[in-house]
Design a protein around this motif. Sequence first.
Motif, PDB file in Angstrom:
ATOM      1  N   CYS A 122       0.825  -1.204   0.000  1.00 38.04           N
ATOM      2  CA  CYS A 122       0.000   0.000   0.000  1.00 38.04           C
ATOM      3  C   CYS A 122       0.863   1.259   0.000  1.00 38.04           C
ATOM      4  CB  CYS A 122      -0.934  -0.015   1.209  1.00 38.04           C
ATOM      5  SG  CYS A 122      -2.022   1.422   1.320  1.00 38.04           S
ATOM      6  N   GLU A 123       1.858   1.312   0.862  1.00 36.60           N
ATOM      7  CA  GLU A 123       2.719   2.481   0.954  1.00 36.60           C
ATOM      8  C   GLU A 123       3.591   2.626  -0.291  1.00 36.60           C
ATOM      9  OE1 GLU A 123       4.805   1.880   4.584  1.00 36.60           O
ATOM     10  OE2 GLU A 123       3.091   2.417   5.853  1.00 36.60           O
ATOM     11  N   PHE A 124       4.045   1.495  -0.822  1.00 41.53           N
ATOM     12  CA  PHE A 124       4.887   1.527  -2.016  1.00 41.53           C
ATOM     13  C   PHE A 124       4.117   2.099  -3.200  1.00 41.53           C
ATOM     14  CE2 PHE A 124       6.935  -0.499  -5.723  1.00 41.53           C
ATOM     15  CZ  PHE A 124       8.243  -0.128  -5.500  1.00 41.53           C
ATOM     16  N   PHE A 125       2.866   1.701  -3.321  1.00 42.05           N
ATOM     17  CA  PHE A 125       2.051   2.167  -4.438  1.00 42.05           C
ATOM     18  C   PHE A 125       1.595   3.616  -4.274  1.00 42.05           C
ATOM     19  CE2 PHE A 125       0.581  -2.406  -5.576  1.00 42.05           C
ATOM     20  CZ  PHE A 125       1.752  -2.608  -6.276  1.00 42.05           C
ATOM     21  N   GLU A 126       1.768   4.178  -3.099  1.00 44.44           N
ATOM     22  CA  GLU A 126       1.466   5.593  -2.909  1.00 44.44           C
ATOM     23  C   GLU A 126       2.595   6.489  -3.408  1.00 44.44           C
ATOM     24  OE1 GLU A 126       0.660   5.996   1.227  1.00 44.44           O
ATOM     25  OE2 GLU A 126      -1.376   5.180   1.105  1.00 44.44           O
ATOM     26  N   SER A 127       3.775   5.917  -3.576  1.00 47.85           N
ATOM     27  CA  SER A 127       4.920   6.695  -4.052  1.00 47.85           C
ATOM     28  C   SER A 127       4.697   7.084  -5.502  1.00 47.85           C
ATOM     29  CB  SER A 127       6.205   5.868  -3.923  1.00 47.85           C
ATOM     30  OG  SER A 127       6.428   5.496  -2.574  1.00 47.85           O
ATOM     31  N   GLY A 187       7.457  11.793 -11.020  1.00 51.00           N
ATOM     32  CA  GLY A 187       7.403  13.232 -11.230  1.00 51.00           C
ATOM     33  C   GLY A 187       6.138  13.696 -11.927  1.00 51.00           C
ATOM     34  N   ASP A 188       5.536  12.810 -12.737  1.00 50.97           N
ATOM     35  CA  ASP A 188       4.305  13.177 -13.435  1.00 50.97           C
ATOM     36  C   ASP A 188       3.051  12.807 -12.652  1.00 50.97           C
ATOM     37  OD1 ASP A 188       4.257  10.447 -13.649  1.00 50.97           O
ATOM     38  OD2 ASP A 188       4.324  10.372 -15.839  1.00 50.97           O
ATOM     39  N   GLY A 189       3.228  12.364 -11.396  1.00 52.74           N
ATOM     40  CA  GLY A 189       2.095  12.034 -10.552  1.00 52.74           C
ATOM     41  C   GLY A 189       1.598  10.609 -10.663  1.00 52.74           C
ATOM     42  N   GLN A 190       2.180   9.833 -11.566  1.00 52.74           N
ATOM     43  CA  GLN A 190       1.738   8.448 -11.727  1.00 52.74           C
ATOM     44  C   GLN A 190       2.368   7.537 -10.674  1.00 52.74           C
ATOM     45  OE1 GLN A 190       0.742   6.839 -15.859  1.00 52.74           O
ATOM     46  NE2 GLN A 190       2.568   8.046 -16.268  1.00 52.74           N
ATOM     47  N   THR A 191       1.661   6.458 -10.343  1.00 53.55           N
ATOM     48  CA  THR A 191       2.195   5.429  -9.466  1.00 53.55           C
ATOM     49  C   THR A 191       2.781   4.318 -10.329  1.00 53.55           C
ATOM     50  OG1 THR A 191       0.105   4.216  -9.387  1.00 53.55           O
ATOM     51  CG2 THR A 191       0.455   5.950  -7.718  1.00 53.55           C
ATOM     52  N   LEU A 192       3.533   3.437  -9.703  1.00 48.51           N
ATOM     53  CA  LEU A 192       4.199   2.374 -10.460  1.00 48.51           C
ATOM     54  C   LEU A 192       3.213   1.435 -11.170  1.00 48.51           C
ATOM     55  CD1 LEU A 192       7.075   1.833  -7.951  1.00 48.51           C
ATOM     56  CD2 LEU A 192       7.396   2.338 -10.362  1.00 48.51           C
ATOM     57  N   PRO A 193       2.108   1.009 -10.538  1.00 45.94           N
ATOM     58  CA  PRO A 193       1.160   0.168 -11.288  1.00 45.94           C
ATOM     59  C   PRO A 193       0.559   0.874 -12.493  1.00 45.94           C
ATOM     60  CG  PRO A 193       0.772  -0.038  -8.931  1.00 45.94           C
ATOM     61  CD  PRO A 193       1.735   1.103  -9.118  1.00 45.94           C
ATOM     62  N   GLN A 194       0.424   2.194 -12.413  1.00 46.74           N
ATOM     63  CA  GLN A 194      -0.092   2.937 -13.564  1.00 46.74           C
ATOM     64  C   GLN A 194       0.928   3.002 -14.692  1.00 46.74           C
ATOM     65  OE1 GLN A 194      -1.025   6.574 -11.446  1.00 46.74           O
ATOM     66  NE2 GLN A 194      -3.218   6.100 -11.377  1.00 46.74           N
TER      67      GLN A 194
END
Length: 264
Positions: free
Chosen positions: A34-39, A42-49
């Motif tokens: 959960c915390e990792f995916f909140e990171s 620079g363009d506001g996207q998360t890693l799963p996105q």
Amino acid sequence: METTTHTVPPQSDNHSHTIILLHGRDSIASEFACEFFESQAGDGQTLPQVFPTFKWVFPASRMRNSARFESDLSQWFDIWSVEEPSEKKGIQIDGLRESIEEILDVIRGEALLVPQSRIILGGISQGCATAIHTLLYAGIRLGGFVGFCSWLPFQEDIAAITASSISHDTTIRKIRSIFSGSDYEPASLTELKQKSQGPAIETPVFLSHSLDDNVVPIQNGRELKRTISDLGFKTIWKEYEDGGHWINESQGVDDVIAFLKDRL
């Protein structure tokens, strides 16, 4: 305390890669995910996105007794001092051996779904320390390795092995003997080696650490980087002014994304 693997499927119908990330000490898999995916990048996207075809697997450590704190903790292995990881290092062996075998089982399961060249391994803090030893123990090439604010257990022992200028296979056997004391090979590793597309040192590595990390001194991370580079790994090392005992935002996230995109 949760002790089950937390899995996040791809956001698209296509499963192209699997990334396996290990949480830190006294944490749990779902909380770390959960915390990792909140990171954010620079363009506001998360890693799963950014990586909609990635499957994300967050294994969970066992509850293990802490010799120093005399209580059970969620930890991959026991350790007396994160600041001085070589202190009373013998208490680390059993947990590391058990955890390495468990993570090898996770890798084997994912290798039934995607090629090993599309599996990325890594983690944060003690999770990264466990993951890098899993890679060394296995001796097989994966698609990549990502690690954050960590160190290398038995760093001095491994540095001494590396300094002897022996073959890669002999180096791996000597590192493996730190934990097994024999030529014992888990069944999961036997299967993985049959599908291996190269030695572990062909696995590209990304490591990062922040100067203001107040849990794991950045010097420990620098020693990790130096030792695995001496082993022959092609390693990208990033230091950040801030970020604490976590992933720097947003530059650190951007750097991870750039590394992973190079692996695609």
